[in-house]
Design a protein around this motif. Structure first.
Motif, PDB file in Angstrom:
ATOM      1  N   ARG A 173      44.019  51.685  65.750  1.00 38.78           N
ATOM      2  CA  ARG A 173      44.761  51.099  64.184  1.00 38.78           C
ATOM      3  C   ARG A 173      42.389  50.681  64.442  1.00 38.78           C
ATOM      4  O   ARG A 173      42.686  49.674  64.673  1.00 38.78           O
ATOM      5  CB  ARG A 173      45.368  51.120  64.042  1.00 38.78           C
ATOM      6  CG  ARG A 173      45.510  50.814  62.406  1.00 38.78           C
ATOM      7  CD  ARG A 173      46.595  49.872  61.778  1.00 38.78           C
ATOM      8  NE  ARG A 173      48.082  50.234  61.857  1.00 38.78           N
ATOM      9  CZ  ARG A 173      48.546  51.473  61.515  1.00 38.78           C
ATOM     10  NH1 ARG A 173      48.341  52.484  60.513  1.00 38.78           N
ATOM     11  NH2 ARG A 173      49.575  52.471  62.418  1.00 38.78           N
ATOM     12  N   LEU A 174      42.041  51.078  63.199  1.00 39.77           N
ATOM     13  CA  LEU A 174      40.768  50.011  62.921  1.00 39.77           C
ATOM     14  C   LEU A 174      40.982  48.948  61.937  1.00 39.77           C
ATOM     15  O   LEU A 174      41.556  49.089  61.053  1.00 39.77           O
ATOM     16  CB  LEU A 174      40.092  51.176  62.098  1.00 39.77           C
ATOM     17  CG  LEU A 174      39.344  52.585  62.683  1.00 39.77           C
ATOM     18  CD1 LEU A 174      38.705  53.129  61.739  1.00 39.77           C
ATOM     19  CD2 LEU A 174      38.351  51.724  63.882  1.00 39.77           C
ATOM     20  N   ARG A 175      39.941  48.204  61.962  1.00 37.41           N
ATOM     21  CA  ARG A 175      39.859  47.226  61.026  1.00 37.41           C
ATOM     22  C   ARG A 175      38.879  46.904  60.557  1.00 37.41           C
ATOM     23  O   ARG A 175      37.869  47.161  60.709  1.00 37.41           O
ATOM     24  CB  ARG A 175      40.066  45.257  62.243  1.00 37.41           C
ATOM     25  CG  ARG A 175      41.627  45.453  62.398  1.00 37.41           C
ATOM     26  CD  ARG A 175      41.444  44.429  63.514  1.00 37.41           C
ATOM     27  NE  ARG A 175      40.171  43.399  63.358  1.00 37.41           N
ATOM     28  CZ  ARG A 175      40.595  41.632  62.382  1.00 37.41           C
ATOM     29  NH1 ARG A 175      42.390  41.869  62.390  1.00 37.41           N
ATOM     30  NH2 ARG A 175      39.683  40.955  61.893  1.00 37.41           N
ATOM     31  N   VAL A 176      39.047  46.502  59.501  1.00 41.97           N
ATOM     32  CA  VAL A 176      37.690  47.291  58.850  1.00 41.97           C
ATOM     33  C   VAL A 176      37.329  46.005  57.326  1.00 41.97           C
ATOM     34  O   VAL A 176      38.545  45.352  56.421  1.00 41.97           O
ATOM     35  CB  VAL A 176      37.526  48.558  57.434  1.00 41.97           C
ATOM     36  CG1 VAL A 176      36.537  48.690  56.873  1.00 41.97           C
ATOM     37  CG2 VAL A 176      37.518  49.953  58.635  1.00 41.97           C
ATOM     38  N   GLY A 177      37.125  45.290  57.258  1.00 41.41           N
ATOM     39  CA  GLY A 177      36.204  44.062  56.998  1.00 41.41           C
ATOM     40  C   GLY A 177      36.141  44.484  55.343  1.00 41.41           C
ATOM     41  O   GLY A 177      35.355  46.062  54.986  1.00 41.41           O
ATOM     42  N   VAL A 178      35.947  43.976  53.695  1.00 48.01           N
ATOM     43  CA  VAL A 178      35.435  44.546  52.811  1.00 48.01           C
ATOM     44  C   VAL A 178      35.269  42.848  51.865  1.00 48.01           C
ATOM     45  O   VAL A 178      35.972  42.343  52.394  1.00 48.01           O
ATOM     46  CB  VAL A 178      36.806  44.844  51.677  1.00 48.01           C
ATOM     47  CG1 VAL A 178      36.183  44.704  50.717  1.00 48.01           C
ATOM     48  CG2 VAL A 178      37.328  46.118  52.686  1.00 48.01           C
ATOM     49  N   LEU A 179      33.761  43.258  51.540  1.00 46.98           N
ATOM     50  CA  LEU A 179      33.170  42.178  50.809  1.00 46.98           C
ATOM     51  C   LEU A 179      32.647  43.026  49.332  1.00 46.98           C
ATOM     52  O   LEU A 179      32.150  43.403  49.581  1.00 46.98           O
ATOM     53  CB  LEU A 179      31.793  41.872  51.383  1.00 46.98           C
ATOM     54  CG  LEU A 179      30.481  40.836  51.392  1.00 46.98           C
ATOM     55  CD1 LEU A 179      31.664  39.732  51.506  1.00 46.98           C
ATOM     56  CD2 LEU A 179      29.621  40.327  52.109  1.00 46.98           C
ATOM     57  N   SER A 180      33.304  41.303  48.778  1.00 44.77           N
ATOM     58  CA  SER A 180      32.228  41.540  47.541  1.00 44.77           C
ATOM     59  C   SER A 180      30.960  40.658  46.892  1.00 44.77           C
ATOM     60  O   SER A 180      31.276  39.585  47.861  1.00 44.77           O
ATOM     61  CB  SER A 180      33.578  41.076  46.107  1.00 44.77           C
ATOM     62  OG  SER A 180      34.320  42.820  46.389  1.00 44.77           O
ATOM     63  N   THR A 181      29.655  41.542  46.145  1.00 46.67           N
ATOM     64  CA  THR A 181      28.387  40.691  46.348  1.00 46.67           C
ATOM     65  C   THR A 181      28.376  40.642  45.046  1.00 46.67           C
ATOM     66  O   THR A 181      28.926  41.948  44.001  1.00 46.67           O
ATOM     67  CB  THR A 181      27.476  41.163  46.878  1.00 46.67           C
ATOM     68  OG1 THR A 181      27.164  42.771  46.309  1.00 46.67           O
ATOM     69  CG2 THR A 181      28.116  41.170  48.386  1.00 46.67           C
TER      70      THR A 181
END
Ligand code: AMP
Ligand code: MG
Length: 397
Positions: A173-181
């Motif tokens: 299972r993938l781990r995917v990061g989410v960043l707001s700018t």
């Protein structure tokens, strides 16, 4: 501008291959088998009854009604220790093994028993095998149960449990990061000129919906140093990173500048609306998607580029949303601009036809219409679709 298909192919081709591993069955829902599964055991493992009733010799029921003497009772989970002889019957409960000598079951509703419980009258003639669930009727030993590439749903999990397969070879299972700018974004109450960060929650939800583990990389200001730190940390920790905002032509759109410096990136102006700008490439060998900041654009960009790429990275063969032809109720207007438009539409299926209607305001800031949408209507460059005209639709659910 580059065509949508070219941008998508570029993204898919640069994403790494899925990584296989072994996981506990309990954590395998939604994952993809990396190896085929064979049954080592028969299911069911022994001949057993599908009904509560009496195990009999079928030949004894010829000329029913017939009276048979009761020689015992068999519960599910017990093992028969007596044989059913000619003229005899054994009371039996669903799931119990068929006793030796018997070859059929008469359901209890077709029988009556004497007060002293010694004789059963069978009211119907039954054939050999009546209500008997044969050994291996579901799965035979050695049978290939699932091929590699199978996406495990609840029934697959049940089948694997039924053959004692407690751990399975799957793509991880993938781990995917989410960043707001963005300088204007806040997580608390907005002050003057500020708005709430909604992309992070929406993108984390899209990941969860795709079976991917989302990792919250937080919110950073339009500051090159902060952006770089957050992206590098995400790239080291995660299988992929999604950022939103800062990839357009504005003075403070630093995401593109940072990614150009630290990654092997391509900045694309894709001939679509919404979601024209897309930055994609590798940082520390980790795919990074620089999605546009407008809330609708970031979600549509995820749908069109990130979702298929991430699904392929965790082993899915089918990475596309289904596409259907639909009738447009009310039409879907647009102006020629060299782009393919993806309009948010509500989808209904009536009288054997898909029908679509605009889900509301089509501005890339109007997220509420995205929430009402079941699909994205694919409107080619031109003047749009007239009322009653045909349009292709990508089904989102
Ligand atoms: P940008 O791509 O950074 O120029 O942002 C485009 C528009 O999207 C601006 O109106 C931003 O305020 C808005 N926006 C960017 N990031 C977010 C976010 N995380 N949540 C809500 N709106 C955003
Ligand atoms: Mg911005």
């Amino acid at each position: 501008m580059i065509p949508f298909e070219e941008a998508r192919a570029y993204v898919l081709n640069r994403c790494p291959a899925p990584v296989a591993g072994v996981v506990d069955l309990r954590g395998a829902l939604g994952l993809v088998l990396s190896e085929p599964v064979c049954a080592l055991e028969a299911v069911p493992p022994f001949d057993n009854t599908a009904m509560d009733g009496f195990a009999v010799r079928a030949a004894d029921t010829t000329g029913a009604p017939v009276a048979l003497s009761i020689v015992g009772t068999l519960a599910a989970g017990s093992v028969p220790d007596t044989e059913v002889g000619a003229g005899e019957a054994m009371r039996i409960m669903t799931g119990a093994p068929i006793p030796p000598g018997a070859d059929a079951v008469v359901m209890v509703e077709r029988t009556s028993v004497t007060d002293d419980d010694t004789v059963v009258t069978v009211e119907v003639e039954v054939p050999v095998g009546n209500h008997v669930r044969g050994t291996g009727e579901d799965l035979r030993p050695g049978q290939k149960v699932f091929v590699a590439g199978t996406v495990l749903g609840p029934a697959h999990i049940g089948v694997l449990a039924s053959i004692g397969c407690r751990s399975v070879a799957v793509y991880r299972r993938l781990r995917v990061g989410v960043l707001s700018t963005g300088d204007e974004l806040v997580t608390g109450t907005p002050g003057p000129g500020q708005i709430r960060d909604s992309n992070r929650d929406a993108l984390l939800a899209l990941l969860e919906d795709s079976g991917v583990t989302g990792v919250d990389l937080g919110l950073v200001a339009d500051d090159e140093h902060e952006i770089e730190q957050a992206i590098v940390a995400g790239a080291v920790d995660c299988d992929a990173v999604l950022t939103s905002g800062g990839v357009s032509m504005g003075d403070f759109d630093y995401v593109k500048a940072v990614l150009d410096r630290i990654g092997d990136m391509r900045w694309m102006q894709v001939a679509i609306r919404p979601a024209k700008p897309l930055v994609f490439g590798l940082v520390e060998d980790t795919p990074v998607f620089g999605l546009p900041g407008n809330p609708v654009s970031s979600m549509v960009s995820f749908e069109l580029f990130a979702r298929p790429a991430l699904l392929s990275m965790f082993g899915h063969v089918m990475v596309e949303r289904p596409r259907v032809m639909a009738v447009s109720d009310g039409g879907l207007g647009r102006r020629p601009d060299g782009k393919v438009h993806f309009a948010r539409v509500a989808v209904a299926y009536t009288d054997g036809r898909y029908r679509v209607r605009s889900a509301g305001g089509q501005g890339s800031h109007q997220l509420s219409a995205m929430a009402s949408a079941d699909g994205l209507a694919v409107i080619p460059d031109g003047d749009g679709v007239i009322d009653g005209g045909e349009v292709e639709v990508l089904l989102l659910r």
